[in-house]
Design an enzyme around this catalytic site. Structure first.
Site, PDB file in Angstrom:
ATOM      1  N   TRP A   1       5.555   6.615  -0.744  1.00 55.31           N
ATOM      2  CA  TRP A   1       5.727   7.574  -1.836  1.00 55.31           C
ATOM      3  C   TRP A   1       4.911   8.840  -1.619  1.00 55.31           C
ATOM      4  O   TRP A   1       4.772   9.658  -2.528  1.00 55.31           O
ATOM      5  CB  TRP A   1       5.419   6.925  -3.180  1.00 55.31           C
TER       6      TRP A   1
ATOM      7  N   THR B   1       0.829  -1.207   0.000  1.00 54.36           N
ATOM      8  CA  THR B   1       0.000   0.000   0.000  1.00 54.36           C
ATOM      9  C   THR B   1       0.863   1.257   0.000  1.00 54.36           C
ATOM     10  O   THR B   1       1.727   1.432   0.860  1.00 54.36           O
ATOM     11  CB  THR B   1      -0.903  -0.003   1.246  1.00 54.36           C
ATOM     12  N   GLU B   2       0.643   2.112  -0.980  1.00 57.37           N
ATOM     13  CA  GLU B   2       1.329   3.403  -1.094  1.00 57.37           C
ATOM     14  C   GLU B   2       2.854   3.261  -1.083  1.00 57.37           C
ATOM     15  O   GLU B   2       3.569   4.147  -0.621  1.00 57.37           O
ATOM     16  CB  GLU B   2       0.871   4.361   0.020  1.00 57.37           C
ATOM     17  N   LEU B   3       3.341   2.132  -1.596  1.00 58.69           N
ATOM     18  CA  LEU B   3       4.769   1.815  -1.651  1.00 58.69           C
ATOM     19  C   LEU B   3       5.434   1.832  -0.276  1.00 58.69           C
ATOM     20  O   LEU B   3       6.651   2.060  -0.162  1.00 58.69           O
ATOM     21  CB  LEU B   3       5.520   2.761  -2.609  1.00 58.69           C
TER      22      LEU B   3
END
Length: 403
Positions: A300, A146-148
């Site tokens: 990120w 999730t979300e890097l």
């Protein structure tokens, strides 16, 4: 030949309806079906359908030399089934070409990697099954959290689940002088390879493309090819990672974003020594140069590339802790609706809406939030969570009595 690795995140949360204090104990349905359907159809028409058609044309035009990858969240797949089966069909057509890679992730686009290895593992397995179901038995080999979100420990968990690689952010405070344009490996489990986003060139497309105050506006394909040609020849892979909604939703069609993407592969092939590869192809062919040490989780999001978009204030922390206090009880009850709601309540967007950053990234947070303020988001979520806890405890007591 050096290569460009395109990765697109495809995600739409299930948004919570306005839920008042007086609804607690009375209304057990939390989801804003009208908004979810309306937004899904809007994004389908502006982004998913036209961009999928464009990518399919490019794959055929260049006979497989152009390749991309996607991570589609389970909560997004669920909404495709409900509201946009045409979009799901268009993704299947892309995958069926053999030149599109699908990545694995947590089913509900959740933050469970930060809290519970058991829940993290379960969500990944649920997502794997959904990918198999929707894409003719497809089995992802590379993971995208999730979300890097990534750390050494998260990477070690991913390695234990059998993945050969993971994607994350090429955060400056982690890399220091090093370049994101190489393949690294996890500091604990060296067999897990790590691909790092080149945030400068990715964000030129994802965030700055239509910004007329940007010094390099307008972004053209010749200009972009000149930039990638300036990358030192020893650097083998350029990882361009971004939200898929960049195309047509965040950057409107009028900005020229579709024309840019349509022209980019040809410009790359004609004007550079770069080609295109999927993450698995990069991991299989590129040399691994060093471990990447990430003791504290990165992401990120925002300028800090840390967790503060979701867990940066007292509101978020209280909601997060309260939610995961329920994990043990959820695992003990046999109720599919409770388990479904538990998963959807873990979606990271609910915590993102509670972010109180008002400076550099405040406008971005406000753009994505359906609430007037972070405090409204918190109150609404906690009202829902209060009702969920009542349902959960009631169901648990009923099971104990009947056993």
């Amino acid at each position: 030949m050096r290569t460009i690795c395109f990765y697109f995140q495809v995600h739409q949360p299930l948004r919570i309806k306005p839920y008042r204090f007086f609804d607690i104990g009375d209304d057990h349905y939390y989801w804003d079906d009208y908004s979810n359907k309306t937004i899904m159809r809007k994004v389908a028409q502006k982004c998913y359908l036209p961009m999928n058609a464009l990518l399919l044309d490019l794959i055929h035009q260049y006979k497989g030399a152009f390749k991309v990858s996607f991570s589609i969240s389970g909560v997004c797949l669920d909404q495709f089934e409900l509201y946009a089966p045409d979009v799901l069909d268009s993704f299947r057509k892309l995958v069926d070409t053999g030149y599109v890679e699908l990545l694995s992730e947590t089913d509900a686009h959740a933050l469970c990697s930060l809290k519970s290895k058991a829940e993290f593992t379960k969500m990944i397995n649920v997502h794997r099954e959904k990918i198999k179901k929707h894409f003719n038995g497809y089995e992802p080999k590379v993971f995208r959290n999730t979300e890097l979100i990534y750390s050494d420990q998260i990477g070690a968990m991913v390695a234990d689940l059998g993945f050969k690689g993971i994607l994350t952010e090429g955060a400056k405070h982690i890399l220091g002088w090093k370049s994101p344009n190489y393949v690294y490996h996890n500091a604990i489990k060296p067999d897990l390879k790590v691909l790092l986003k080149n945030f400068q060139l990715s964000d030129d497309i994802a965030f700055r493309f239509s910004n007329k105050t940007w010094a390099d506006y307008p972004l053209t394909t010749p200009k972009f090819v000149n930039w990638i040609n300036a990358i030192p020849k020893t650097e083998e892979t350029l990882n361009l990672f971004m939200d898929y909604e960049t195309f047509g939703e965040h950057q409107w069609a009028e900005s020229g974003i579709f024309e840019f993407m349509k022209a980019l592969p040809g410009a790359v092939f004609e004007g550079s020594d770069f080609g295109f590869s999927t993450p698995s192809e990069v991991l299989d062919s590129a040399k691994v140069i060093a471990p990447i040490h990430v003791p504290t989780p990165i992401s990120w999001a925002d300028e800090e590339r840390d967790l503060t978009a979701w867990l940066g204030n007292d509101l978020q922390d209280e909601a997060f802790e309260k939610l995961y206090q329920m994990e043990s009880l959820v695992n003990q009850v046999e109720d599919e609706e409770i388990k479904r709601d538990w998963a959807y309540l873990q979606t990271s967007d609910h915590f993102y809406y509670m972010c109180t950053k008002f400076f550099s990234d405040g406008d971005i947070h406000a753009y994505f939030s359906p609430y007037d303020s972070p405090y409204d988001a918190f109150i609404n979520y906690m009202n829902v969570l209060s009702d969920f806890i009542l349902r959960l405890e009631k169901k648990h007591k009923e099971q104990l009595k009947s056993s």
